[in-house]
Design a protein around this motif. Sequence first.
Motif, PDB file in Angstrom:
ATOM      1  N   MET A 152       0.815  -1.204   0.000  1.00 25.65           N
ATOM      2  CA  MET A 152       0.000   0.000   0.000  1.00 25.65           C
ATOM      3  C   MET A 152       0.850   1.257   0.000  1.00 25.65           C
ATOM      4  O   MET A 152       0.576   2.205  -0.728  1.00 25.65           O
ATOM      5  CB  MET A 152      -0.934  -0.007   1.215  1.00 25.65           C
ATOM      6  CG  MET A 152      -2.030   1.065   1.190  1.00 25.65           C
ATOM      7  SD  MET A 152      -1.494   2.653   1.811  1.00 25.65           S
ATOM      8  CE  MET A 152      -1.412   2.304   3.566  1.00 25.65           C
ATOM      9  N   ASN A 183     -13.367   2.055   0.563  1.00 27.29           N
ATOM     10  CA  ASN A 183     -12.016   1.605   0.889  1.00 27.29           C
ATOM     11  C   ASN A 183     -11.092   2.817   0.860  1.00 27.29           C
ATOM     12  O   ASN A 183     -10.735   3.291  -0.223  1.00 27.29           O
ATOM     13  CB  ASN A 183     -11.552   0.554  -0.127  1.00 27.29           C
ATOM     14  CG  ASN A 183     -10.073   0.241  -0.004  1.00 27.29           C
ATOM     15  OD1 ASN A 183      -9.452   0.480   1.029  1.00 27.29           O
ATOM     16  ND2 ASN A 183      -9.499  -0.288  -1.071  1.00 27.29           N
ATOM     17  N   ALA A 195      -2.922  -4.684  -4.613  1.00 21.46           N
ATOM     18  CA  ALA A 195      -4.008  -3.809  -4.182  1.00 21.46           C
ATOM     19  C   ALA A 195      -4.707  -3.172  -5.369  1.00 21.46           C
ATOM     20  O   ALA A 195      -4.138  -3.026  -6.453  1.00 21.46           O
ATOM     21  CB  ALA A 195      -3.464  -2.721  -3.260  1.00 21.46           C
ATOM     22  N   TYR A 241      -7.687  -4.278  -0.502  1.00 19.49           N
ATOM     23  CA  TYR A 241      -6.532  -3.936   0.324  1.00 19.49           C
ATOM     24  C   TYR A 241      -5.649  -5.178   0.382  1.00 19.49           C
ATOM     25  O   TYR A 241      -6.116  -6.271   0.733  1.00 19.49           O
ATOM     26  CB  TYR A 241      -7.009  -3.549   1.727  1.00 19.49           C
ATOM     27  CG  TYR A 241      -5.908  -3.415   2.757  1.00 19.49           C
ATOM     28  CD1 TYR A 241      -5.321  -2.186   3.019  1.00 19.49           C
ATOM     29  CD2 TYR A 241      -5.487  -4.521   3.491  1.00 19.49           C
ATOM     30  CE1 TYR A 241      -4.334  -2.059   3.988  1.00 19.49           C
ATOM     31  CE2 TYR A 241      -4.497  -4.405   4.449  1.00 19.49           C
ATOM     32  CZ  TYR A 241      -3.923  -3.169   4.697  1.00 19.49           C
ATOM     33  OH  TYR A 241      -2.943  -3.056   5.643  1.00 19.49           O
ATOM     34  N   TYR A 272      -8.040   3.079   1.355  1.00 16.49           N
ATOM     35  CA  TYR A 272      -6.706   2.765   0.850  1.00 16.49           C
ATOM     36  C   TYR A 272      -6.708   2.547  -0.662  1.00 16.49           C
ATOM     37  O   TYR A 272      -5.720   2.078  -1.230  1.00 16.49           O
ATOM     38  CB  TYR A 272      -6.188   1.489   1.523  1.00 16.49           C
ATOM     39  CG  TYR A 272      -6.349   1.457   3.012  1.00 16.49           C
ATOM     40  CD1 TYR A 272      -5.516   2.212   3.831  1.00 16.49           C
ATOM     41  CD2 TYR A 272      -7.341   0.685   3.610  1.00 16.49           C
ATOM     42  CE1 TYR A 272      -5.663   2.188   5.212  1.00 16.49           C
ATOM     43  CE2 TYR A 272      -7.499   0.657   4.992  1.00 16.49           C
ATOM     44  CZ  TYR A 272      -6.657   1.410   5.787  1.00 16.49           C
ATOM     45  OH  TYR A 272      -6.811   1.390   7.136  1.00 16.49           O
TER      46      TYR A 272
END
Length: 356
Positions: free
Chosen positions: A11, A221, A63, A68, A223
């Motif tokens: 990430m 989400n 990702a 994630y 992220y």
Amino acid sequence: MKKKQKIITLMIAISLLTGCPSKNSVNHNNDYYVKDTNAFNILISQYANNIEQIWGPKEVVIAGPKDYVQYEDNLKTRVHINFVSGVITFETLSDTPLDNLKEAIVSTLLMSEPVDIIRHDKISQDLSQEPFLYNQVLDQERQPIRWNGRASSFADYVLSNNLMQRESGSHQITYVEIKLVPNHINQRARKFLPLITKASNRYFIDERLILAIIEAESAFNPYAVSRTDALGLMQVQQHTAGRDIFKLRGKSGEPSRKFLLDPRNNVDMGTAYLSLLKTKYLAGINNPISLRYAMIVSYNGGAGNVLRIFSNDRNEAINIINSMTPQQVYQRLVTSHVSQESRNYLIKVSKILDNK
């Protein structure tokens, strides 16, 4: 079980270089955009190659806007949260699978809210804050998980009852799956509702529209990342929407990726861009429903592509739209837009709005 700080390897690597597809706005500084995106694609290819070397050619998971993914233990253990299906998969190639899986389960269940991660580039559990997955996962007693003791107990329960193995090439993968609660999307939406309400009031954009855009773009989400260079909840692009909003505010350049991965900034910038579409790029469309349809498609594929469906002359395009009913505008957009993705996007967001 030893404790260690979880570095969000994939990430963070992606957050330093990219985001996910809003495709919002026209092309600005295209040479820079192409160079930057190419650099990101090279990084992802290198990272994927490293994963493939360890896990095998059919086991590369990275990702995305609604996924994630985190790798640990020299890429031998991974966590994959699918925010659409609502399933968390913990997998390992380790010789001590129970230890590695338990550590991954506990630290994932207790991982901090996104702002802490963006500020510190690591998970640092703040005891004054609920974990990000709080109320999205219930333990064996149907209780939410906030503290280490309950998380550890639930991890032991899952590993005792749900441990599985599978073969992939020459690899034996040990794994468990944990399901999020059925209304997990709504649980995440509630976390960001104060930010959405604030942005709605600031920019005079329907709160329901912001919620629908976020659900379609990222399934809430925070992220969210993608190879098409957009970031966060509303999948804001640095080089297009981000640059436009900065220019509108008298700032030069564009927002950083770290800036856009902060949910507060992301919701503000994404909603500001919806306002820019409404008050500038699509200004003159009289019917609010027709305007909403045009805004939705423009958020995904740019206002220019929307107007060109009706005429190459902007003023004439606006006049044609105003001569049509909202349903006629909708049908033209879902049948004549140059991008199949944008056509599907309008259908998807409209269905979400109908259910709100």
